[in-house]
Motif scaffolding. Structure first.
Motif, mmCIF file in Angstrom:
data_model
loop_
_atom_site.group_PDB
_atom_site.id
_atom_site.type_symbol
_atom_site.label_atom_id
_atom_site.label_comp_id
_atom_site.label_asym_id
_atom_site.label_seq_id
_atom_site.Cartn_x
_atom_site.Cartn_y
_atom_site.Cartn_z
ATOM 1 N N HIS A 147 0.821 -1.199 0.035
ATOM 2 C CA HIS A 147 0.033 0.036 0.201
ATOM 3 C C HIS A 147 0.973 1.032 0.177
ATOM 4 O O HIS A 147 1.860 1.025 0.608
ATOM 5 C CB HIS A 147 -0.992 0.194 1.173
ATOM 6 N N MET A 148 0.335 2.230 -0.558
ATOM 7 C CA MET A 148 1.105 3.508 -0.892
ATOM 8 C C MET A 148 0.054 4.751 -1.002
ATOM 9 O O MET A 148 -0.861 4.610 -1.395
ATOM 10 C CB MET A 148 2.016 3.453 -2.168
ATOM 11 N N ASN A 149 0.382 5.510 -0.026
ATOM 12 C CA ASN A 149 -0.639 7.006 -0.430
ATOM 13 C C ASN A 149 -0.028 7.987 -1.384
ATOM 14 O O ASN A 149 1.232 7.928 -1.251
ATOM 15 C CB ASN A 149 -0.621 7.478 1.266
ATOM 16 N N ALA A 150 -0.668 8.643 -2.103
ATOM 17 C CA ALA A 150 -0.344 9.555 -2.869
ATOM 18 C C ALA A 150 -0.977 10.903 -2.176
ATOM 19 O O ALA A 150 -2.484 11.017 -2.253
ATOM 20 C CB ALA A 150 -0.670 9.331 -4.057
ATOM 21 N N THR A 151 -0.420 12.058 -1.669
ATOM 22 C CA THR A 151 -1.063 12.970 -0.948
ATOM 23 C C THR A 151 -1.106 14.292 -2.172
ATOM 24 O O THR A 151 -0.068 14.479 -2.796
ATOM 25 C CB THR A 151 -0.437 13.559 0.126
ATOM 26 N N ASN A 152 -2.294 14.908 -2.256
ATOM 27 C CA ASN A 152 -2.470 15.935 -3.185
ATOM 28 C C ASN A 152 -2.442 15.420 -4.780
ATOM 29 O O ASN A 152 -2.143 16.232 -5.693
ATOM 30 C CB ASN A 152 -1.245 17.247 -3.249
ATOM 31 N N ILE A 153 -3.006 14.214 -4.624
ATOM 32 C CA ILE A 153 -3.080 13.600 -5.989
ATOM 33 C C ILE A 153 -4.320 14.312 -6.805
ATOM 34 O O ILE A 153 -5.233 14.875 -6.201
ATOM 35 C CB ILE A 153 -3.564 11.947 -5.760
ATOM 36 N N GLN A 154 -4.117 14.321 -8.095
ATOM 37 C CA GLN A 154 -5.064 15.167 -8.868
ATOM 38 C C GLN A 154 -6.165 14.249 -9.787
ATOM 39 O O GLN A 154 -7.415 14.689 -9.941
ATOM 40 C CB GLN A 154 -4.481 16.091 -9.985
ATOM 41 N N THR A 155 -5.669 13.079 -10.073
ATOM 42 C CA THR A 155 -6.469 12.167 -10.926
ATOM 43 C C THR A 155 -6.094 10.639 -10.058
ATOM 44 O O THR A 155 -5.022 10.407 -9.912
ATOM 45 C CB THR A 155 -6.661 12.097 -12.335
ATOM 46 N N LYS A 156 -7.161 9.794 -9.972
ATOM 47 C CA LYS A 156 -7.016 8.655 -9.508
ATOM 48 C C LYS A 156 -5.972 7.867 -10.159
ATOM 49 O O LYS A 156 -5.849 7.864 -11.417
ATOM 50 C CB LYS A 156 -8.485 7.756 -9.502
ATOM 51 N N ILE A 157 -5.201 7.201 -9.299
ATOM 52 C CA ILE A 157 -3.996 6.262 -10.064
ATOM 53 C C ILE A 157 -4.505 4.776 -9.940
ATOM 54 O O ILE A 157 -4.771 4.239 -8.650
ATOM 55 C CB ILE A 157 -2.715 6.371 -9.607
ATOM 56 N N GLU A 158 -4.482 3.905 -10.933
ATOM 57 C CA GLU A 158 -4.760 2.484 -10.814
ATOM 58 C C GLU A 158 -3.624 1.920 -10.286
ATOM 59 O O GLU A 158 -2.544 2.141 -10.430
ATOM 60 C CB GLU A 158 -5.184 2.010 -12.116
ATOM 61 N N ALA A 159 -3.879 0.683 -9.425
ATOM 62 C CA ALA A 159 -2.794 0.006 -8.906
ATOM 63 C C ALA A 159 -2.092 -0.688 -10.087
ATOM 64 O O ALA A 159 -2.735 -1.221 -10.877
ATOM 65 C CB ALA A 159 -3.341 -1.137 -7.931
ATOM 66 N N GLN A 160 -0.516 -0.687 -10.181
ATOM 67 C CA GLN A 160 -0.180 -0.922 -11.397
ATOM 68 C C GLN A 160 0.327 -2.463 -11.477
ATOM 69 O O GLN A 160 0.726 -3.004 -12.684
ATOM 70 C CB GLN A 160 1.360 -0.143 -11.614
ATOM 71 N N GLY A 161 0.536 -3.217 -10.176
ATOM 72 C CA GLY A 161 1.185 -4.361 -10.350
ATOM 73 C C GLY A 161 2.175 -4.422 -10.547
ATOM 74 O O GLY A 161 3.093 -3.496 -10.785
ATOM 75 N N GLY A 162 3.109 -5.913 -10.816
ATOM 76 C CA GLY A 162 4.333 -5.987 -11.038
ATOM 77 C C GLY A 162 4.737 -7.490 -10.847
ATOM 78 O O GLY A 162 3.830 -8.236 -10.213
ATOM 79 N N GLY A 163 5.960 -7.654 -11.119
ATOM 80 C CA GLY A 163 6.539 -9.111 -11.055
ATOM 81 C C GLY A 163 7.060 -9.450 -9.560
ATOM 82 O O GLY A 163 7.832 -10.403 -9.641
ATOM 83 N N SER A 164 7.419 -8.468 -8.690
ATOM 84 C CA SER A 164 7.977 -8.772 -7.394
ATOM 85 C C SER A 164 7.462 -7.598 -6.602
ATOM 86 O O SER A 164 6.919 -6.505 -6.999
ATOM 87 C CB SER A 164 9.445 -8.517 -7.634
ATOM 88 N N VAL A 165 7.664 -7.455 -5.285
ATOM 89 C CA VAL A 165 7.553 -6.499 -4.308
ATOM 90 C C VAL A 165 8.037 -5.258 -4.818
ATOM 91 O O VAL A 165 7.366 -4.427 -4.795
ATOM 92 C CB VAL A 165 7.850 -7.031 -2.941
ATOM 93 N N VAL A 166 9.294 -5.195 -4.980
ATOM 94 C CA VAL A 166 10.046 -3.829 -5.398
ATOM 95 C C VAL A 166 9.215 -3.300 -6.827
ATOM 96 O O VAL A 166 9.089 -2.119 -6.868
ATOM 97 C CB VAL A 166 11.372 -4.101 -5.530
ATOM 98 N N GLU A 167 8.915 -4.374 -7.788
ATOM 99 C CA GLU A 167 8.497 -3.888 -9.075
ATOM 100 C C GLU A 167 7.152 -3.159 -8.830
ATOM 101 O O GLU A 167 6.941 -2.129 -9.433
ATOM 102 C CB GLU A 167 8.583 -5.052 -9.864
ATOM 103 N N VAL A 168 6.340 -3.829 -7.863
ATOM 104 C CA VAL A 168 4.978 -3.206 -7.795
ATOM 105 C C VAL A 168 4.907 -1.965 -7.113
ATOM 106 O O VAL A 168 4.329 -0.910 -7.448
ATOM 107 C CB VAL A 168 4.181 -4.233 -6.747
ATOM 108 N N LEU A 169 5.698 -1.799 -6.074
ATOM 109 C CA LEU A 169 6.083 -0.402 -5.258
ATOM 110 C C LEU A 169 6.653 0.640 -6.163
ATOM 111 O O LEU A 169 5.995 1.740 -6.433
ATOM 112 C CB LEU A 169 6.771 -0.347 -4.062
#
Length: 395
Positions: free
Chosen positions: A148-170
């Protein structure tokens, strides 16, 4: 004309310098950067939540519901237990039938249309008194690990991007936040949430990230394991180890946030995720999202679970703190640092004076300050029962 050209080129800079306004006085602003509502898995209406925080002396709050910006039509079925039904009645009484849009569904349950961010902000926002910052908890995962990651002062919604590892997802999600910041020109701040939640994010994962400046050194949810366990380090130890690695890699230092991660507003105690447990105190020139984020990126803030500082400065290689002490309460100020070449941090000095300083010496990589009070938190989690404060690392 040749003699006029230099004057023409120089004059704007002379006027800019001469007319430069004096630097605005900075103020301390108290805020929570992690809050949930009925828009995701919280159990209260946004209006009731903002009313509570404003009434408790907070100056800014972010509503960080999972993968939403509270901008669509959403109807919420109110749980049928007496606790949540009483909560609805309180909401209805406070705001009235002209504001609250509700009905009974085919099963006879109360269903309420939630107010959007644009609808409820005007009820609470006041210049230099209270600010609601649009935010999102980008909720992702990898092989069952919650990321999980917070985005503060975001302007438009960001979809969860996924990835092939913990680091890649983050990293994919960090990159999307920073991309939106670059494209909009608006300061948007990503921060990694509760790395020890299900022990999903390791120290190695955190060290591998690029472009991340913030993570939660304290999170008020009862299941996030701030203190770690016999097999996992605490988030505070993780913080220092991240910064040892970041300085070696010539990365900007990681800043440590304290947040509520509030979910529960009707049941209270150590097994519930309640409001008022952790916050940041930001020193900025005005109460707006850009000023607050720029101040935090400069490290001009501290995190707290109850301790208030009257003074915080780092000048002439000297870190100075002054505690706003309460009568009958004692405070232990620990200056924590890392010596060059060391793999771990250590306590370099302790004192019980309300004002104290520590000088940065050439053998030190960085230093920070932690204040621990003898006063118990009103509603603690884990064994973190005393009020505390953490300043940001300096080098």
């Amino acid at each position: 004309m040749k003699s006029l050209k230099p004057l023409f080129l120089i004059l704007p800079f002379v006027l800019t310098f001469a007319c430069k306004a004096p630097e605005k006085e900075k103020n301390w602003y108290k805020g929570n950067l992690h809050t949930h509502s009925y828009w995701s898995d919280g159990d209260e209406f946004p209006e009731m939540i903002m009313d509570w925080y404003k009434g408790q002396g907070y100056q800014f709050v972010t509503l960080t519901d999972h993968n939403t910006l509270a901008e669509d039509d959403k109807w919420k079925v109110i749980p049928e237990d007496s606790l949540h039904q009483a909560g609805f009645e309180k909401y209805l009484k406070k705001y009235g039938v002209e504001w609250v849009n509700y009905k009974l569904d085919s099963a006879g349950r109360r269903v309420v249309k939630l107010k959007t961010y644009d609808e409820y902000t005007d009820l609470f926002e006041e210049d230099e008194k209270f600010l609601i910052i649009k935010a999102e908890e980008i909720t992702d995962g990898f092989e069952g690990k919650p990321l999980h990651m917070n985005a503060t002062n975001i302007q438009t919604k960001i979809e969860a991007q996924g990835g092939g590892s913990v680091v890649e997802v983050l990293q994919n999600n960090i990159d999307q936040v920073l991309k939106q910041r670059e494209e909009t020109g608006v300061p948007i701040m990503p921060h990694v949430n509760h790395p020890n939640f299900h022990y999903a994010i390791s120290l190695t994962d955190m060290i591998a990230l690029r472009g991340e400046r913030f993570f939660e050194v304290y999170n008020g949810h009862p299941t996030v394991h701030n203190e770690g366990d016999e097999s996992h380090i605490s988030t505070e130890e993780m913080w220092d180890k991240i910064n040892i690695a970041y300085l070696k890699a010539d990365k900007p230092m990681m800043q440590g946030l304290a947040t509520d991660d509030t979910h529960h507003y009707h049941s209270f105690g150590k097994t519930w995720s309640n409001a008022g447990r952790g916050w940041v105190m930001v020193r900025a020139d005005s109460l707006n999202a850009a000023s607050l984020i720029h101040a935090m990126e400069a490290g001009d803030f501290y995190s707290s679970t109850g301790v208030t500082l009257k003074k915080l400065s780092f000048e002439d290689k000297k870190l100075t703190v002054e505690i706003d002490g309460e009568e009958g309460v004692t405070y232990t100020t620990s200056f924590v640092g890392v010596k060059k070449g060391a793999d771990n941090s250590e306590v370099l000095s302790t004192t019980q004076a309300l004002e104290s300083s520590f000088e940065m010496t050439e053998d030190l990589l960085f230093i920070r300050c932690k204040v621990t009070s003898s006063k118990l938190q009103k509603n603690p989690i884990e064994n973190l029962i005393y009020e505390m404060a953490w300043t940001q690392p300096v080098f």
